[in-house]
Design an enzyme around this catalytic site. Structure first.
Site, short mmCIF file in Angstrom:
data_model
loop_
_atom_site.label_atom_id
_atom_site.label_comp_id
_atom_site.label_asym_id
_atom_site.label_seq_id
_atom_site.Cartn_x
_atom_site.Cartn_y
_atom_site.Cartn_z
N LYS A 38 45.60 -30.57 21.01
CA LYS A 38 44.23 -30.39 20.50
C LYS A 38 43.47 -31.66 20.79
CE LYS A 38 41.97 -27.34 17.95
NZ LYS A 38 42.18 -25.88 17.99
N GLY A 66 33.83 -11.80 7.36
CA GLY A 66 33.42 -12.44 8.62
C GLY A 66 33.33 -11.40 9.70
N GLY A 90 32.32 -11.66 12.94
CA GLY A 90 32.04 -12.33 14.22
C GLY A 90 32.97 -11.82 15.30
N GLY A 104 36.30 -10.49 13.62
CA GLY A 104 36.13 -9.42 12.64
C GLY A 104 35.59 -8.12 13.21
P1 NAD Z 1 32.53 -16.34 14.74
O1 NAD Z 1 31.71 -17.55 14.53
O2 NAD Z 1 32.28 -15.46 15.91
O3 NAD Z 1 32.45 -15.41 13.43
C1 NAD Z 1 32.61 -15.91 12.14
C2 NAD Z 1 31.94 -14.96 11.18
O4 NAD Z 1 32.23 -15.38 9.86
C3 NAD Z 1 30.42 -14.90 11.29
O5 NAD Z 1 30.01 -13.54 11.19
C4 NAD Z 1 29.93 -15.66 10.03
O6 NAD Z 1 28.69 -15.15 9.55
C5 NAD Z 1 31.04 -15.34 9.09
N1 NAD Z 1 31.19 -16.27 7.97
C6 NAD Z 1 31.16 -17.61 7.96
N2 NAD Z 1 31.34 -18.06 6.71
C7 NAD Z 1 31.49 -16.97 5.92
C8 NAD Z 1 31.69 -16.77 4.55
N3 NAD Z 1 31.80 -17.80 3.72
N4 NAD Z 1 31.79 -15.49 4.09
C9 NAD Z 1 31.70 -14.44 4.93
N5 NAD Z 1 31.52 -14.58 6.25
C10 NAD Z 1 31.40 -15.82 6.73
O7 NAD Z 1 34.05 -16.87 14.71
P2 NAD Z 1 35.33 -16.12 15.26
O8 NAD Z 1 35.59 -16.54 16.66
O9 NAD Z 1 35.27 -14.69 14.89
O10 NAD Z 1 36.47 -16.86 14.39
C11 NAD Z 1 36.69 -16.53 13.04
C12 NAD Z 1 37.98 -17.20 12.58
O11 NAD Z 1 39.07 -16.75 13.39
C13 NAD Z 1 38.01 -18.72 12.68
O12 NAD Z 1 38.84 -19.18 11.64
C14 NAD Z 1 38.71 -18.98 14.02
O13 NAD Z 1 39.33 -20.25 14.05
C15 NAD Z 1 39.72 -17.86 13.98
N6 NAD Z 1 40.25 -17.46 15.29
C16 NAD Z 1 39.40 -17.04 16.28
C17 NAD Z 1 39.93 -16.60 17.49
C18 NAD Z 1 39.05 -16.06 18.58
O14 NAD Z 1 39.60 -15.52 19.54
N7 NAD Z 1 37.75 -16.14 18.48
C19 NAD Z 1 41.32 -16.63 17.71
C20 NAD Z 1 42.15 -17.05 16.67
C21 NAD Z 1 41.59 -17.47 15.47
#
Ligand code: NAD
Length: 368
Positions: free
Chosen positions: A77, A177, A179, A182
């Site tokens: 990292k 979430g 995003g 989700g």
């Molecule tokens: P993203 O930014 O696309 O989506 C995050 C979502 O969470 C957004 O809709 C935001 O509005 C919402 N959010 C933030 N704070 C919130 C809260 N307190 N209550 C409700 N919703 C809230 O991020 P992502 O890429 O979907 O990642 C989400 C999580 O998954 C992170 O922890 C990330 O490290 C993890 N993750 C992502 C991936 C990936 O492929 N993108 C892979 C492994 C893990």
């Protein structure tokens, strides 16, 4: 001496490098944790305030995630200190300079993380010839766009449900979430017959026991609108997602959202962890005692890194999906069987699996 090596244990870290280029005000840390399985893959985070300890913990988490996913990669990292919202020109300059300074660290393959994106990875690749999470135009597989992690989560749920006798047809899901992770988890689970009864974003929780229209919600988010603007359903505060009556509760937002003080509010039978470290260990123990099945993050959400690793080897989107499906199903089953057999938390069973893969690889190295 002791202080410098305070993170050292039987697995690593192999290198901790501090980078400082005063003329550009570039300050960064790179942690290459363990490379027994292969060159370390791990994100480049841009944030103003990440400690070396946090960087090490994130690198170690990647060692376990990559090993558990059966990838030929170790864990690493890096952190570039700075506000990710800085002017684009300055960001490009900083990221290109960072790339130059890690050019010879051939055991480390950078990827996107908080504060960096696929454009950043294109700059890194141009400078030093290696990075993952690239734009499609330069050979990348757009993993967030295609929903690699959400797809893997759905495969994980499909196996985990057998351990609690849950039918997916009509199973109620609630997602914290909406995003990249989700929304795609919702989409892929709906294909298996699940019904989305609640979803939340920073604007609040949207709930409807008769089911929400996932494609409408995805289109709204794509247009930059919030879930609260959906015309039907009940609108509640963000935190209310915890109280929703459902079968599957998916954290896909922030770390540590479930802890000792709120975990008893959950009314679900299965918690596949989409977000990284969404539960404290105490919360995971409480859920385990209550009979709620938790599939740990580095097993359930490995779809993204599997996709990145396939991209690195020049693979196709189709092949990446096939491998994610196969690997996540296999790992979920192995971890849940071990957990049941040895009466331990799924997280401990998952750690055992990852550690034994790393140890096996370490025994093949020259000095072991
Ligand atoms: P993203 O930014 O696309 O989506 C995050 C979502 O969470 C957004 O809709 C935001 O509005 C919402 N959010 C933030 N704070 C919130 C809260 N307190 N209550 C409700 N919703 C809230 O991020 P992502 O890429 O979907 O990642 C989400 C999580 O998954 C992170 O922890 C990330 O490290 C993890 N993750 C992502 C991936 C990936 O492929 N993108 C892979 C492994 C893990």
């Amino acid at each position: 001496m002791e202080d410098t090596f305070r993170f050292s244990d039987d697995f690593g870290p192999a290198h901790i490098t501090y980078i400082h280029q005063p003329s550009l005000a570039l300050k960064a840390i790179v942690v290459i944790d363990n490379t027994a399985c292969g060159a370390a893959i791990g994100g480049v985070r841009m944030a103003p305030d990440v400690s070396v300890e946090e960087c090490f913990r994130l690198a170690r988490a990647m060692t376990w995630k990559n090993a558990a996913a059966g990838l030929p990669h170790g864990g690493g990292k890096s952190v570039i200190f700075g506000d990710p919202r800085m002017a684009e020109e300055r960001k490009e300059q900083i990221i290109r300079a960072f790339a130059r300074s890690i050019e010879n660290m051939i055991d480390y393959i950078p990827g996107p993380d908080m504060g960096t994106d696929e454009r950043s990875m294109a700059w890194v690749r141009e400078e030093i010839g290696r990075s993952v999470g690239l734009p499609e135009a330069v050979g990348g597989i757009p993993l967030d766009e295609i929903g690699a992690t959400g797809f893997g989560l759905a495969a994980c749920v499909d196996v985990a449900r057998e351990f609690i006798g849950l039918e997916l047809k009509g199973a109620r899901i609630a997602i914290q979430g909406f995003g990249a992770v989700g929304k795609h988890a919702a989409r892929f689970l709906a294909k298996k017959g699940c019904v989305l009864v609640a979803a939340s974003d920073t604007s609040g929780t949207l709930a409807d026991p008769s089911g929400l229209d996932i494609s409408v919600l995805i289109a709204m988010k794509q247009a930059g609108r919030s879930l609260r603007e959906y015309e039907r359903g009940t609108k509640l505060p963000p935190d209310a997602i915890l109280d929703v009556d459902c079968d599957i509760w998916i954290p896909a937002a922030r770390p540590d959202v479930l802890h000792g003080d709120n975990v008893s509010r959950l009314r679900a039978r299965l918690v596949p962890q989409g977000a990284n470290i969404p539960c404290t260990l105490e919360a995971e123990r409480i859920l385990h005692e209550l009979g709620v099945l938790v599939v740990p993050d580095f097993i359930a959400n490995a779809g993204g890194v599997i996709c990145a690793s396939m991209e690195y080897r020049g693979s196709t989107e189709h092949a990446a999906f096939e491998y994610i499906d196969e690997q996540i199903r296999q790992n979920t089953r192995a971890v849940l069987q071990q957990s049941r057999q040895n009466k331990v938390l799924p997280r401990l069973a998952a750690l055992d699996l990852a550690k034994s893969r790393v140890q096996t690889a370490m025994r093949l190295k020259r000095w072991h």
